[in-house]
Scaffold this active site. Structure first.
Site, PDB file in Angstrom:
ATOM      1  N   CYS A  60     -36.176  -6.043   2.539  1.00 35.79           N
ATOM      2  CA  CYS A  60     -35.004  -6.490   3.305  1.00 35.79           C
ATOM      3  C   CYS A  60     -34.419  -5.336   4.122  1.00 35.79           C
ATOM      4  O   CYS A  60     -35.072  -4.833   5.024  1.00 35.79           O
ATOM      5  CB  CYS A  60     -33.973  -7.136   2.386  1.00 35.79           C
ATOM      6  N   HIS A  89     -37.143 -11.438   0.196  1.00 36.73           N
ATOM      7  CA  HIS A  89     -36.939 -10.852  -1.129  1.00 36.73           C
ATOM      8  C   HIS A  89     -38.021 -11.351  -2.072  1.00 36.73           C
ATOM      9  O   HIS A  89     -37.891 -12.437  -2.615  1.00 36.73           O
ATOM     10  CB  HIS A  89     -35.558 -11.242  -1.662  1.00 36.73           C
ATOM     11  N   GLU A 123     -38.552 -10.469  -5.012  1.00 35.40           N
ATOM     12  CA  GLU A 123     -37.983 -10.611  -6.366  1.00 35.40           C
ATOM     13  C   GLU A 123     -37.201 -11.911  -6.512  1.00 35.40           C
ATOM     14  O   GLU A 123     -36.823 -12.298  -7.609  1.00 35.40           O
ATOM     15  CB  GLU A 123     -37.118  -9.388  -6.696  1.00 35.40           C
TER      16      GLU A 123
END
Lengths: 252, 173
Positions: free
Chosen positions: B53, B155, B157
């Site tokens: 990001c 992202h 994650e």
């Protein structure tokens, strides 16, 4: 193509998920992390956790909850409820929250939004607004979980919030919340078409068609609901299949 | 796998792999790096580095976000999405979008047009370092790679199974 989002919301009180009607009559709906994991597996696009606990211990509880959620859930989540300072937000982001939502504190102290945007970026600042239609046909901002009315028109505050740096609006219709009679389409549409940032519609989602309506007629970017998901009235996979079947952009 | 969150230069330098994540604003983040002289350190890392990001954006040459000089690893500039007059293109982009034209081992066993989660108001253009693209108003770099440096705009994650797969690929480099 960017998809419309389905967002289960978990109201948290003393570490448990609760659900009421029109902000009242709270019922227990389970462990937030357990429930959140289930939603993530079922295809929820995002989660919102709103802490409605009113105690001094709250800040600590909320950050440890954020930490637990971040460790167990692999989709984004927003945390809100009583956030009033840059320090509050820093702690939550450090503990794994992706976005934070501000409501009453931002209304009473608008520079808070600018400060947060400057420090953390607009993309993680959600401005939550509780709105109710008055006798004059206009929607007014309400504070403190809907208990305190203001004389500020919803759209005016939303515009100001966005100018200050809010990256997203979480719009709750107090008239519709808990009724399961459908989202506030007129209000949602007004904000969704009038603002440059995404609008999450909240309050009133009771069946699958209501979600289709709020995406199409309401032009919402995301739709949020609580009890219909908590009590398994609408399974998320069924809802997403239904919407995709109607040609709405949805992640399956 | 063991992960440490740190801004200690010696810990970063001795790591097998470095993840350079980002929630924040470009100028504040660059000032933080410069104050600690981490800007030079990051540029000179030899192990695999993954920017996420804002991390990806800071690894570009320049960001329009508060007129910020960045690390200059990737040959791209970072621009703001143009919010259309009629508000059909919401800025920031928030939500699940697809990644395509995947061409890097970072995306091994990841299907074209997989959904990933994005939250950003600024984007890097496409060019020689681009390894995946995403469309939002226009086509831009959702993944970049140069030498030992990787960057993803989404992202991983937070991108459910697809994201975990990409992180696993990076860990195995």
């Amino acid at each position: 193509m960017l998809t419309k989002r389905i967002i289960p919301c978990l109201d948290i009180q003393n570490g448990r998920t609760v659900k009421g009607t029109n902000f009242l009559n709270l019922r227990d709906a389970g462990d937030p992390v357990e429930l959140g994991s289930r939603y993530a597996q079922e295809g929820a696009d995002e989660l919102v956790f709103l802490d409605i606990t009113a105690t001094n211990e709250k800040r600590k509880t909320l950050s440890s909850l954020a930490r637990r959620i971040a460790h167990h859930i692999n989709i984004p989540f927003t945390v809100g409820g009583g956030i009033s300072s840059i320090k509050d937000v820093q702690v939550l982001l450090e503990n794994g929250a992706d976005k934070i939502s501000v409501n009453t504190a931002a209304f009473k102290n608008p520079p808070l939004i600018a400060g947060l945007a400057r420090e953390f970026g607009s993309q993680c600042i959600v401005l939550a607004i509780d709105a109710k239609k008055a006798g004059d046909g206009k929607y007014y901002v309400h504070l403190n979980g809907g208990r305190v009315a203001t004389e500020t028109v919803c759209m005016d505050w939303a515009k100001k919030g966005v100018d200050l740096g809010a990256g997203e609006i979480l719009l709750t219709s107090m008239d519709q919340d808990g009724t399961k009679k459908g989202f506030a389409l007129e209000l949602t549409r007004m904000l969704a078409l009038g603002l440059p940032v995404p609008v999450i519609a909240s309050g009133g989602g009771g069946n699958m068609q209501h979600f289709a309506d709020v995406f199409r007629e309401g032009c919402a970017d995301a739709a949020l609901a609580a009890s219909i998901f908590h009590f398994r009235e609408i399974p998320i996979p069924d809802l997403k299949e239904f919407l995709k079947g109607l040609g709405i952009s949805i992640r399956i | 796998m063991e992960a440490t969150v740190t801004d200690d230069p010696s810990v970063i330098q001795s790591a097998d792999k470095v993840i350079f994540p980002g929630v924040g604003e470009a100028s504040t983040a660059m000032n933080y790096l410069r104050e600690r002289e981490l800007d030079h350190l990051i540029r000179n890392l030899k192990q695999p580095v993954l920017g996420i990001c804002l991390g990806l954006q800071l690894m570009c040459t320049y960001s329009e976000e508060n007129d910020t000089e960045c690390l200059g690893i990737f040959e791209e500039e970072v621009k703001k999405f143009n919010s259309a007059e009629d508000h059909t293109l919401k800025v920031p982009q928030i939500g699940w979008n697809t990644i395509y034209d995947l061409k890097d081992p970072l995306f091994r066993n990841v299907a074209e047009n997989s959904y990933c989660y994005f939250v950003h108001g600024f984007y890097a253009g496409s060019g020689i370092d681009t390894i995946s693209k995403t469309d939002y108003g226009e086509s831009y770099s959702s993944g970049l790679h140069k030498n030992n440096f990787y960057g993803v705009q989404f992202h991983p994650e937070k991108s459910a199974a697809t994201g975990e797969h990409i992180l696993k690929n990076f860990i195995q480099f």
